[in-house]
Write a protein that holds these residues in place. Sequence first.
Motif, PDB file in Angstrom:
ATOM      1  N   ARG A 595       0.835  -1.208   0.000  1.00  7.79           N
ATOM      2  CA  ARG A 595       0.000   0.000   0.000  1.00  7.79           C
ATOM      3  C   ARG A 595       0.867   1.254   0.000  1.00  7.79           C
ATOM      4  N   LEU A 596       2.035   1.198   0.662  1.00  5.95           N
ATOM      5  CA  LEU A 596       2.894   2.363   0.771  1.00  5.95           C
ATOM      6  C   LEU A 596       3.700   2.630  -0.489  1.00  5.95           C
ATOM      7  N   VAL A 597       4.124   1.579  -1.227  1.00  8.59           N
ATOM      8  CA  VAL A 597       5.080   1.782  -2.320  1.00  8.59           C
ATOM      9  C   VAL A 597       4.452   1.677  -3.704  1.00  8.59           C
ATOM     10  N   LEU A 598       3.247   1.131  -3.819  1.00  6.86           N
ATOM     11  CA  LEU A 598       2.641   0.961  -5.134  1.00  6.86           C
ATOM     12  C   LEU A 598       1.503   1.956  -5.331  1.00  6.86           C
ATOM     13  N   PRO A 599       1.337   2.472  -6.538  1.00  6.88           N
ATOM     14  CA  PRO A 599       0.229   3.408  -6.809  1.00  6.88           C
ATOM     15  C   PRO A 599      -1.120   2.705  -6.631  1.00  6.88           C
ATOM     16  N   ALA A 600      -2.132   3.526  -6.384  1.00 10.60           N
ATOM     17  CA  ALA A 600      -3.464   2.988  -6.133  1.00 10.60           C
ATOM     18  C   ALA A 600      -4.030   2.291  -7.363  1.00 10.60           C
ATOM     19  N   ASP A 601      -3.730   2.816  -8.582  1.00 10.81           N
ATOM     20  CA  ASP A 601      -4.284   2.182  -9.774  1.00 10.81           C
ATOM     21  C   ASP A 601      -3.703   0.789 -10.001  1.00 10.81           C
ATOM     22  N   VAL A 602      -2.466   0.565  -9.542  1.00 15.04           N
ATOM     23  CA  VAL A 602      -1.883  -0.771  -9.667  1.00 15.04           C
ATOM     24  C   VAL A 602      -2.545  -1.726  -8.687  1.00 15.04           C
ATOM     25  N   ARG A 603      -2.837  -1.234  -7.497  1.00 18.52           N
ATOM     26  CA  ARG A 603      -3.369  -2.104  -6.457  1.00 18.52           C
ATOM     27  C   ARG A 603      -4.848  -2.413  -6.633  1.00 18.52           C
ATOM     28  N   ARG A 604      -5.558  -1.589  -7.358  1.00 19.35           N
ATOM     29  CA  ARG A 604      -7.015  -1.708  -7.353  1.00 19.35           C
ATOM     30  C   ARG A 604      -7.607  -2.187  -8.668  1.00 19.35           C
ATOM     31  N   VAL A 605      -6.808  -2.382  -9.675  1.00 24.06           N
ATOM     32  CA  VAL A 605      -7.340  -2.725 -10.988  1.00 24.06           C
ATOM     33  C   VAL A 605      -7.196  -4.226 -11.218  1.00 24.06           C
ATOM     34  N   GLU A 606      -8.275  -4.850 -11.645  1.00 23.47           N
ATOM     35  CA  GLU A 606      -8.237  -6.244 -12.071  1.00 23.47           C
ATOM     36  C   GLU A 606      -8.020  -6.276 -13.579  1.00 23.47           C
ATOM     37  N   ALA A 607      -7.090  -7.104 -14.054  1.00 21.11           N
ATOM     38  CA  ALA A 607      -6.754  -7.145 -15.477  1.00 21.11           C
ATOM     39  C   ALA A 607      -6.697  -8.591 -15.937  1.00 21.11           C
ATOM     40  N   ASP A 608      -7.022  -8.791 -17.236  1.00 28.78           N
ATOM     41  CA  ASP A 608      -6.958 -10.120 -17.823  1.00 28.78           C
ATOM     42  C   ASP A 608      -5.631 -10.394 -18.505  1.00 28.78           C
ATOM     43  N   ALA A 609      -4.837  -9.368 -18.756  1.00 29.40           N
ATOM     44  CA  ALA A 609      -3.592  -9.557 -19.492  1.00 29.40           C
ATOM     45  C   ALA A 609      -2.485 -10.128 -18.637  1.00 29.40           C
ATOM     46  N   GLY A 610      -2.604 -10.109 -17.352  1.00 23.98           N
ATOM     47  CA  GLY A 610      -1.569 -10.613 -16.464  1.00 23.98           C
ATOM     48  C   GLY A 610      -2.108 -10.690 -15.048  1.00 23.98           C
ATOM     49  N   PRO A 611      -1.315 -11.173 -14.136  1.00 21.38           N
ATOM     50  CA  PRO A 611      -1.790 -11.297 -12.751  1.00 21.38           C
ATOM     51  C   PRO A 611      -2.042  -9.928 -12.125  1.00 21.38           C
ATOM     52  N   SER A 612      -3.113  -9.830 -11.387  1.00 22.48           N
ATOM     53  CA  SER A 612      -3.430  -8.593 -10.686  1.00 22.48           C
ATOM     54  C   SER A 612      -2.569  -8.455  -9.434  1.00 22.48           C
ATOM     55  N   TYR A 613      -2.687  -7.289  -8.804  1.00 15.08           N
ATOM     56  CA  TYR A 613      -1.915  -7.055  -7.580  1.00 15.08           C
ATOM     57  C   TYR A 613      -2.318  -8.044  -6.486  1.00 15.08           C
TER      58      TYR A 613
END
Length: 772
Positions: A595-613
Motif C-alpha cells: 500500500r505504501l510503495v505501489l500506486p493505487a491504480d496498480v493495487r485496485r485494478v483487475e486485469a486479464d492480461a496478467g496477474p493482478s496485484y
Amino acid sequence: MRFGLLIGAVLATGLLVLFTVELHLPGRVQTFQARLDECDAAFDAGVARLVAQRADQDPERRRAVQAELRRCLRPTLTAQLAFTGCALAVLAGATGVGYAAHPWWLIRRRRLARLSAATTPRLVADLDRLRRQAGLTRAPRWWVAPHRRTMGGQAFGLPGRRCVQLDAGLLLLRVTDPAAFRAVVLHELAHLRNRDVDMTYLTIAVWWAFLGVVVLPRVVLLMHPYLLIDPTGWTWRSATPVAAPVGALLVLGSLLALTCLVYLIRNSVLRERETHADAVAAAVDGPDSALPGVLARLPKPRSPLGRWGTHPAPRDRLRAVRDPSLPLVPRHWELVSAGLPAGVVTANLVLLAGIRIGLDPRLGVALLALLTGPWLAGLLALTVWRSAVADVLAGRPGRRVPLWLSGAPVLVGSYLAGMFLSAETLTSGLSLPGGGRAGSWLVAAVLLVVGVVLLGAWVDSTARAVLAAPRVPRRALPAVVATAAVVGGAALAVWLPASMVSSGFDLAGGAVPAPGGEIGWYATVAAWTAPSLGPAVEFVYNPLTLPASTVLWAVPALLLVRAGGLRTVRRAGVVGLLGGAAAAVSGAVLPVVGRLVLPADVRRVEADAGPSYAVVLDNSVVAVGSVAVAVVIAVVVLGRGPLRPASALLAGTVAMTVSLAAFYLVAGPVQCLTSVREAPSPWCFPVPSSAAVSQTAHWILVQGVILAVPLVLAAAVPALRRYRRADSPPVPALREPRGTVAAVVVLLVVAAWLTWAVLPAAYDMWLRPTFG
C-alpha cells in the motif's frame, strides 16, 4: 535380496524378448500394422474434425479424440499380453519343474548311495551328533558319492526331505583328519540351518529356465525370423544378421549384456550362501575350528574371472570366517544389479504403459514408476541399512565416503544405463530420459541423483539412531524399508513422466503483471514468486506428496518413542514454529508495504492480461512461507543431533502449517483491510474452501523443499565428515511430554485432512484425461 534381483533381471529381459517373439506368430505383423494404420487414420480424421470446428484448443474434445485412439489400439496389446502371460507361466513352470527335480537329478547323475544306521552305525551316529551341534532339530538324509574323490559335500533336497551328500574323499578325511571332516560337515549343515537350500536350487532352476524359455527362442528367431510361419523356408539371406546387421547387432548386444547380468546375479547368490555358511560353521565349531585350515588349502582361482564364479575365492571365505560382519557389508555392484533390471523394465514397458492399454501416457508412465520406484528405493534402503549395521558391529564410524552418497550415482547411473541398454530403446530411439536432448537428460539425471542422496541420508540417519537405542524396535527395518519404498514410488511417479519430455524440468518465471509491469522490481517480484518449477505442480496436485513427507518424520519418531524420539520432534517443532512465526509477520507486513510503495491504480485494478496485484500479493505471501520452510529445513539439517533429516522435514511441516494459518488468518484480512479495496469490506475473514487451503499448503511445502535442497547441498559438503559423528544416540526418556504427543497427533490429522482435500484436484490432473 540377491534372489529378488535375479527375478527382476529375468523379468526385465523376459518381457522384452517375449513381446518380440509374439510378433513372429503367423499373420501377427500384418494384423498389427493394419490395426495401427486404421487407428492412425481415425485419429487424423478426429483431429481434422476438431480443426474444422475450431475446437482443437478445447482440452475436453482433444482428450476425447486421444481416448478413442487408445480404445482403438487396445486389442493389439491384448494379444501381446495374453501371449506374454502364457510364456511367463511356462517360464515359471519350467523353474518349478527344475527345482522339484533337482534331488532326483543329483542322486541319479552322481549315483549316490544312501547311508543308514544299519550299514554304517558309527558314521551315522557321528553325523547325528554334528547335526545336533549345528542346531538342527530334524536329521537330513545322508548320501555318499562313491565315485567322487574330492573332500567336499553338498546340501540339497525339497522341504521336509533335506539331504546332505558326502564325497568319498571326505569319508577318508574322517580317518586322517577328524577336525577337518567335522568342519566340512558343519559347513553343509549350516546351509540347512540358514535355510538357503531352496533359494539355491530355485536360483539354478531360474537360470536354466531363462536360457531355455527366453534366450534360446530369441536367438533362434533372430537367425530364422520365419520359423513359426515357414519352418523349412530358411535361407542364409533371410537371417536377420545378414538382412539387417545393425539391428541384429543391437539386439544381440542387448540380449548378451542382460544375459550376462542374470548370470552374474545368479553366481552372486551361490557365492553369498557359501560365505554365510562358513561364518555359521566356524561359530558352531568354536575357536578351535579347523575350517580356516580347510579353506586355506582350497585352490585359488586360475583367472581374474574366477572371482565371479559360483564359489568365492578362499581369501574372501577366510575373511568372512574371521570377521562375521563382512557378509553384511554391501557392495556397489548390488545397486548396479538393482538399477539395470529396473531401467530395462521401464524402457520396455513405457511405450506400452500409456496409449496401448487405454491410459493417458503420463498416467501410464506414472503407474509404471509406482512399480519400479518402490523396488529401487526399498533396495537402496536395505543396502544403506546393512552398511550401518556392519559399521556398528565392527565398531567403526563408517566409510570415508558414506554409501548413501557414493551409491546414489551408482544406482541412478545403472538405472539410466538399463533404459539405454534395452533393445526397445536401441532400435526405436524412444523412451529416452530427457526426450532425446542431452541437456535435459543431464538435468533429469542430476535431479534423480540428488533425490536418491537425500533418501539415502534419511535411511542412514534413522538406522544409526535406531541401532544406538537402548532397545532396537523389532519392526524397525521393515518400517524403514517400507517408508523408503513409498517415498521412492511417489517421487519417481513424478520424475519419470517429466523426464520423457525435453521441457520436463524447465525453470521459468511467472507472467508480467498488468498494470504495474513497467515497474522493474514489481515485475521481478511477480515473476519469481510464481515460478514454473518443472514438475512441482505435479507434486502439488498429488495425493501422495503429504503422506510421503509425513511418514519420513513420523516413522523415526514412533520407532524411537521410548528413546527420545519425541524429544527430537519437539526440538524440531520449536524451530518450525519460529520459522512459521517469521512468515506470519512477513505476511502481515507485505500488504502494508504494498500500500505504501505501489500506486493505487496498480493495487485496485483487475486485469486479464496478467496477474493482478491481489494475485501477486498472494503469491508473495506463499513464497515467504516457502522460504521459511526452506530455511528451517536447512537449519535443522546442518545442526547437531540425531535424526536430522527426519527432524528437518518435521520442522518444515510445522513451518508450512503456521505459514498456512498466517496466509488465511493474517495476510488475507490485512490485505482486505488495507490494500485491495477502496473501502474495507465489512467481513474480511471469509471461510476458504478446503481445496484451496490444501493446494496452498502443498505449494508452500513443495516450493520450500525445492528451495532447501541447494541450501543443504551447498553447506553439507564441508560438514560431511561431521555428519556421521554428530548422529549420537537419542537420550533415553521413558515418558514424553503430553503436549508433544498431542502436537504430533494434530500434525498427523492436519496432513490427513490436507491430503483428502487435494483429491479432486489430483483427479483432474492425473485421472480425468483417461476416465473423464
